[in-house]
Design a protein around this motif. Sequence first.
Motif, PDB file in Angstrom:
ATOM      1  N   MET A   1       0.847  -1.199   0.000  1.00 60.85           N
ATOM      2  CA  MET A   1       0.000   0.000   0.000  1.00 60.85           C
ATOM      3  C   MET A   1       0.885   1.252   0.000  1.00 60.85           C
ATOM      4  N   VAL A   2       0.581   2.176  -0.868  1.00 59.13           N
ATOM      5  CA  VAL A   2       1.383   3.391  -0.996  1.00 59.13           C
ATOM      6  C   VAL A   2       1.000   4.401   0.089  1.00 59.13           C
ATOM      7  N   TYR A   3       2.003   4.937   0.767  1.00 57.48           N
ATOM      8  CA  TYR A   3       1.768   5.946   1.804  1.00 57.48           C
ATOM      9  C   TYR A   3       1.664   7.321   1.144  1.00 57.48           C
ATOM     10  N   GLU A   4       0.644   8.077   1.518  1.00 54.99           N
ATOM     11  CA  GLU A   4       0.440   9.421   0.975  1.00 54.99           C
ATOM     12  C   GLU A   4       1.103  10.441   1.907  1.00 54.99           C
ATOM     13  N   SER A   5       2.173  11.046   1.437  1.00 56.44           N
ATOM     14  CA  SER A   5       2.908  12.039   2.222  1.00 56.44           C
ATOM     15  C   SER A   5       2.620  13.441   1.695  1.00 56.44           C
ATOM     16  N   GLN A   6       2.093  14.279   2.557  1.00 55.29           N
ATOM     17  CA  GLN A   6       1.846  15.663   2.163  1.00 55.29           C
ATOM     18  C   GLN A   6       3.043  16.521   2.541  1.00 55.29           C
ATOM     19  N   ILE A   7       3.521  17.294   1.584  1.00 58.87           N
ATOM     20  CA  ILE A   7       4.573  18.277   1.842  1.00 58.87           C
ATOM     21  C   ILE A   7       3.900  19.638   1.939  1.00 58.87           C
ATOM     22  N   SER A   8       3.822  20.160   3.133  1.00 52.46           N
ATOM     23  CA  SER A   8       3.194  21.468   3.349  1.00 52.46           C
ATOM     24  C   SER A   8       4.248  22.548   3.141  1.00 52.46           C
ATOM     25  N   PHE A   9       4.045  23.363   2.124  1.00 53.49           N
ATOM     26  CA  PHE A   9       5.024  24.383   1.735  1.00 53.49           C
ATOM     27  C   PHE A   9       4.400  25.751   1.982  1.00 53.49           C
ATOM     28  N   THR A  10       4.833  26.414   3.056  1.00 53.25           N
ATOM     29  CA  THR A  10       4.311  27.739   3.381  1.00 53.25           C
ATOM     30  C   THR A  10       5.184  28.793   2.710  1.00 53.25           C
ATOM     31  N   LEU A  11       4.545  29.710   1.996  1.00 51.52           N
ATOM     32  CA  LEU A  11       5.287  30.638   1.156  1.00 51.52           C
ATOM     33  C   LEU A  11       4.657  32.011   1.112  1.00 51.52           C
ATOM     34  N   ASP A  12       5.444  32.961   0.636  1.00 48.68           N
ATOM     35  CA  ASP A  12       4.907  34.214   0.134  1.00 48.68           C
ATOM     36  C   ASP A  12       5.519  34.415  -1.240  1.00 48.68           C
ATOM     37  N   THR A  13       4.726  34.857  -2.183  1.00 50.25           N
ATOM     38  CA  THR A  13       5.181  34.911  -3.576  1.00 50.25           C
ATOM     39  C   THR A  13       6.150  36.051  -3.857  1.00 50.25           C
ATOM     40  N   ILE A  14       6.439  36.899  -2.866  1.00 50.99           N
ATOM     41  CA  ILE A  14       7.439  37.947  -3.044  1.00 50.99           C
ATOM     42  C   ILE A  14       8.696  37.664  -2.224  1.00 50.99           C
ATOM     43  N   CYS A  15       8.825  36.444  -1.733  1.00 44.59           N
ATOM     44  CA  CYS A  15      10.009  36.063  -0.966  1.00 44.59           C
ATOM     45  C   CYS A  15      10.987  35.306  -1.876  1.00 44.59           C
ATOM     46  N   PRO A  16      12.173  35.852  -2.122  1.00 45.72           N
ATOM     47  CA  PRO A  16      13.125  35.181  -3.011  1.00 45.72           C
ATOM     48  C   PRO A  16      13.597  33.834  -2.480  1.00 45.72           C
ATOM     49  N   TRP A  17      13.627  33.700  -1.167  1.00 45.55           N
ATOM     50  CA  TRP A  17      14.100  32.447  -0.578  1.00 45.55           C
ATOM     51  C   TRP A  17      13.099  31.319  -0.763  1.00 45.55           C
ATOM     52  N   THR A  18      11.800  31.649  -0.797  1.00 48.32           N
ATOM     53  CA  THR A  18      10.818  30.581  -1.017  1.00 48.32           C
ATOM     54  C   THR A  18      10.871  30.097  -2.464  1.00 48.32           C
ATOM     55  N   TYR A  19      11.176  30.997  -3.393  1.00 48.99           N
ATOM     56  CA  TYR A  19      11.350  30.598  -4.796  1.00 48.99           C
ATOM     57  C   TYR A  19      12.542  29.642  -4.902  1.00 48.99           C
ATOM     58  N   LEU A  20      13.634  29.993  -4.264  1.00 45.03           N
ATOM     59  CA  LEU A  20      14.823  29.147  -4.277  1.00 45.03           C
ATOM     60  C   LEU A  20      14.544  27.800  -3.612  1.00 45.03           C
ATOM     61  N   ALA A  21      13.842  27.824  -2.484  1.00 45.71           N
ATOM     62  CA  ALA A  21      13.511  26.580  -1.781  1.00 45.71           C
ATOM     63  C   ALA A  21      12.623  25.682  -2.631  1.00 45.71           C
ATOM     64  N   LYS A  22      11.687  26.286  -3.355  1.00 47.77           N
ATOM     65  CA  LYS A  22      10.817  25.502  -4.240  1.00 47.77           C
ATOM     66  C   LYS A  22      11.641  24.782  -5.298  1.00 47.77           C
ATOM     67  N   ARG A  23      12.557  25.484  -5.923  1.00 47.66           N
ATOM     68  CA  ARG A  23      13.405  24.876  -6.944  1.00 47.66           C
ATOM     69  C   ARG A  23      14.263  23.751  -6.358  1.00 47.66           C
ATOM     70  N   ARG A  24      14.810  23.987  -5.187  1.00 43.40           N
ATOM     71  CA  ARG A  24      15.664  22.971  -4.566  1.00 43.40           C
ATOM     72  C   ARG A  24      14.857  21.749  -4.132  1.00 43.40           C
ATOM     73  N   LEU A  25      13.671  21.964  -3.598  1.00 43.39           N
ATOM     74  CA  LEU A  25      12.812  20.845  -3.219  1.00 43.39           C
ATOM     75  C   LEU A  25      12.419  20.042  -4.452  1.00 43.39           C
ATOM     76  N   GLU A  26      12.097  20.717  -5.541  1.00 41.93           N
ATOM     77  CA  GLU A  26      11.745  20.028  -6.780  1.00 41.93           C
ATOM     78  C   GLU A  26      12.909  19.179  -7.289  1.00 41.93           C
ATOM     79  N   LYS A  27      14.113  19.716  -7.176  1.00 40.74           N
ATOM     80  CA  LYS A  27      15.291  18.955  -7.606  1.00 40.74           C
ATOM     81  C   LYS A  27      15.471  17.712  -6.738  1.00 40.74           C
ATOM     82  N   ALA A  28      15.259  17.883  -5.427  1.00 44.50           N
ATOM     83  CA  ALA A  28      15.367  16.746  -4.515  1.00 44.50           C
ATOM     84  C   ALA A  28      14.332  15.677  -4.846  1.00 44.50           C
TER      85      ALA A  28
END
Length: 228
Positions: free
Chosen positions: A1-28
């Motif tokens: 049975m596949v486990y459903e893991s939710q990744i809760s990503f709290t962001l603001d769309t004008i924060c440069p660090w959240t944009y960078l974190a999104k890209r890095r998480l996607e790469k991971a």
Amino acid sequence: MVYESQISFTLDTICPWTYLAKRRLEKALDEVLSSSASPLPVNFTVKYLPYQLYPEATQAGEDKYEWYKKSRYGDSDEKMNMYITLMSAYGKSAGIEYKFGGTVANTMNAHRLIQHFQEDKGPEAANKIVSSLYRQYFEEERHPSSPQTLLKATTEAGIPEQEAKTFIDDEDEGLLDTKLAVREQAGNGVDAVPHINIEGKRRDFTFEGCREVEDYRKALEQVIKESS
């Protein structure tokens, strides 16, 4: 049975660090998915949660460069240039071409858009909207929450133009729910972004601030390991 893991990503769309974190998480996530020849015992789904760094900002906004220089770097050209050099280097490593002009403004309508279509169209559409909003703001120097910016984001997510426009034009629709979601994040102890929580079968992994690709990958691999 596949486990459903939710990744809760709290962001603001004008924060440069959240944009960078999104890209890095996607790469991971890409690295983890591509490293396995067999189906994983975990299905990871990203859910975006709203946070406002500057809730007092107006919709009209103000010059982004000058605002950053005055509010974050003591009106110092030298410190601002150091920030630009650093952020540009981080961005380049993740395929982001940061620009520092444009307008800094209130992001409530952007969050309202993300939350509505995340609920209505699902995580894939929400992810495309968030990616577009980040790119438009940080790489194309567009207003973060103008109707034109929001409509372009929904178009890139494959949402019919009239459906999106009807929602965007009614600024009251979904507003209360989005404000409550922002308050809920604050109530959960989130006081800065990015804030990422990866749910695991045995334990969760929480990251405050932007982390390296390796940090996210190790957490994802541990969730997989503990789900087998």
